[in-house]
Design an enzyme around this catalytic site. Structure first.
Site, PDB file in Angstrom:
ATOM      1  N   ASP A  93      79.825 110.588  60.616  1.00  0.00           N
ATOM      2  CA  ASP A  93      81.211 110.133  60.632  1.00  0.00           C
ATOM      3  C   ASP A  93      81.640 109.724  59.227  1.00  0.00           C
ATOM      4  O   ASP A  93      80.873 109.082  58.500  1.00  0.00           O
ATOM      5  CB  ASP A  93      81.365 108.903  61.534  1.00  0.00           C
ATOM      6  CG  ASP A  93      81.269 109.241  63.006  1.00  0.00           C
ATOM      7  OD1 ASP A  93      81.143 110.430  63.341  1.00  0.00           O
ATOM      8  OD2 ASP A  93      81.315 108.301  63.817  1.00  0.00           O
ATOM      9  N   ASP A 138      82.143 114.357  72.187  1.00  0.00           N
ATOM     10  CA  ASP A 138      81.138 113.695  71.364  1.00  0.00           C
ATOM     11  C   ASP A 138      79.749 113.856  71.994  1.00  0.00           C
ATOM     12  O   ASP A 138      79.604 114.454  73.061  1.00  0.00           O
ATOM     13  CB  ASP A 138      81.505 112.215  71.213  1.00  0.00           C
ATOM     14  CG  ASP A 138      81.103 111.649  69.860  1.00  0.00           C
ATOM     15  OD1 ASP A 138      80.163 112.181  69.239  1.00  0.00           O
ATOM     16  OD2 ASP A 138      81.726 110.664  69.418  1.00  0.00           O
TER      17      ASP A 138
END
Length: 409
Positions: free
Chosen positions: A216, A159
């Protein structure tokens, strides 16, 4: 194997060798299960024993995937996302799995999965912290890569929280090189472009096996259509970089959770397969309803997603919130999804041309991949007509009459 298949695989392999990350992995989009979307950062195992991020959740899910046919269908990665760590590294600077929730450590989980014929995926972050505030890899890159290799990890999702975005263009490639140096084959999932305004997709495709492009996904139709619309609006920037070994990633499948109707879940499965997207499920497989399980295990749609040519499909037509998404397949067929983003209460009929669908003008056998219609044929002088439910999809495979179906064994 049919000669056309052999030639297609050979062509794809050559294309891959020239343009993709040189680790020989993810020649088709990865398939598997991840914790994040459904289980987020639930860490209270006393209060939520069946939902907390833990060894028990992973082993239970792996058992279900084998027993219920998910592994056989191709879902072979089992992934732990954020919140698996202790809050601090140990005295030697090493990452430490939470001792209560992962009492046997990560190597034991890898062994468990490998013994079942599955692969182990694990989350980390390039910053000094993960997005949920656990230790990140920044400043510990070499030792963390060695740790992942020692744990027999097969897939690392990296990430991009808590790190300067301008450093990503050099730091993400460097991390991938470190993983390759271990000698262990590890699929590299980058969140690199999701944090940048103008990503360098040529470099990303060179250094990553898959990459998150955008926000997301959340458990809602609004989030799903937001991602779909963004991919359609910006496809010219990145679609051509997809192919064997390198994939655009629109995020996890939310099918079977709380936010999508059955029709809407069918939309996601159809569009993700058109996009040649990774099929990474995030759902409680112990409680998923049969009708959603059927979508996830649809072999013909999985075959579209896993097509060996690896060419990403495109949104090719849009009018009054009705869309056509078309993907060319290795054998000369096309996968075509008709999506209705309208919510006005009745199925919407469309009549479109070959040019609208962006396919060659010839005769086709038309097969409904959700099996709601009988097979039909369309001639080169005809228009194609269909009727799509509100927030629903009609998904077809158009096979030219001159071709016979080829099955890859």
């Amino acid at each position: 194997m049919d000669l056309k298949v052999i030639l297609s695989v050979f062509a794809c392999s050559c294309y891959f060798a020239v343009l993709a990350l040189d680790n020989g992995l993810a020649l088709t989009p990865p398939m598997g299960w991840l914790t994040w979307q459904r289980f987020r950062c639930i860490t209270d195992c006393k209060k939520y024993p069946n939902e907390c991020i833990s060894e028990a959740l992973i082993t239970r899910t792996a058992d279900i995937m084998v027993k219920e046919g998910y592994l056989q269908a191709g879902y072979n990665y089992v992934g732990i996302d954020d919140c698996w760590l202790e809050r601090e590294r140990d005295e030697h600077g090493l990452l430490v799995p939470n001792k209560e929730r992962f009492p046997n450590g990560m190597k034991a989980i890898a062994d468990y999965l490998h013994n079942k014929g599955m692969k182990f995926a694990l989350y980390e972050d390039y910053g000094n912290l993960t997005c949920a505030g656990y230790p990140g890899v920044l400043g510990h890159e070499e030792v963390d890569v060695e740790t992942f290799a020692n744990w027999d990890v097969d897939y690392v999702k990296l990430d991009g929280c808590y790190v300067e975005t301008e450093k990503m263009d050099t730091s993400y490639p460097q991390f991938g090189k470190l993983m390759n140096k271990t000698g262990r084959p590890i699929v590299y999932s980058c969140s690199w472009p999701a944090y940048q305004k103008k990503p360098d997709y040529a470099s990303i495709a060179k250094h990553c096996n898959l990459w998150r492009n955008y926000d997301d996904i959340q458990d809602s139709w609004g989030s799903l259509t937001n991602i779909m619309n963004w991919f359609g609006d910006n496809q010219a920037d990145f679609a051509h970089y997809a192919g064997p070994g390198r994939w655009n990633d629109p995020d996890m499948l939310i099918i079977g959770n709380f936010g999508l109707s059955l029709d809407q879940a069918r939309v996601q499965m159809a569009i993700w397969s058109i996009l040649a997207a990774p099929l990474l499920v995030s759902v409680d497989l112990a409680t998923i309803r049969p009708e959603f399980k059927e979508i996830l295990l649809n072999k013909e749609i999985i075959a579209i997603d896993q097509d060996v040519m690896g060419k990403q499909g495109l949104r090719v037509w849009r009018e009054k919130n009705i869309e056509i998404w078309t993907r060319e397949l290795f054998d000369g067929s096309y996968a075509i999804a008709f999506v209705n983003q309208r919510d006005d209460g009745a199925p919407h009929s469309v009549s479109v041309t070959f040019n609208d669908m962006k396919i060659e003008k010839q005769g086709y056998k038309v097969h409904d991949l959700y099996k709601e219609e009988e097979n039909r044929y369309i001639g080169p002088k005809e228009k194609f007509e269909t009727r799509i439910n509100p927030s629903g999809v009609k998904f077809y495979k158009f096979t030219p009459n001159r071709l016979r179906a080829v099955e890859i064994v």
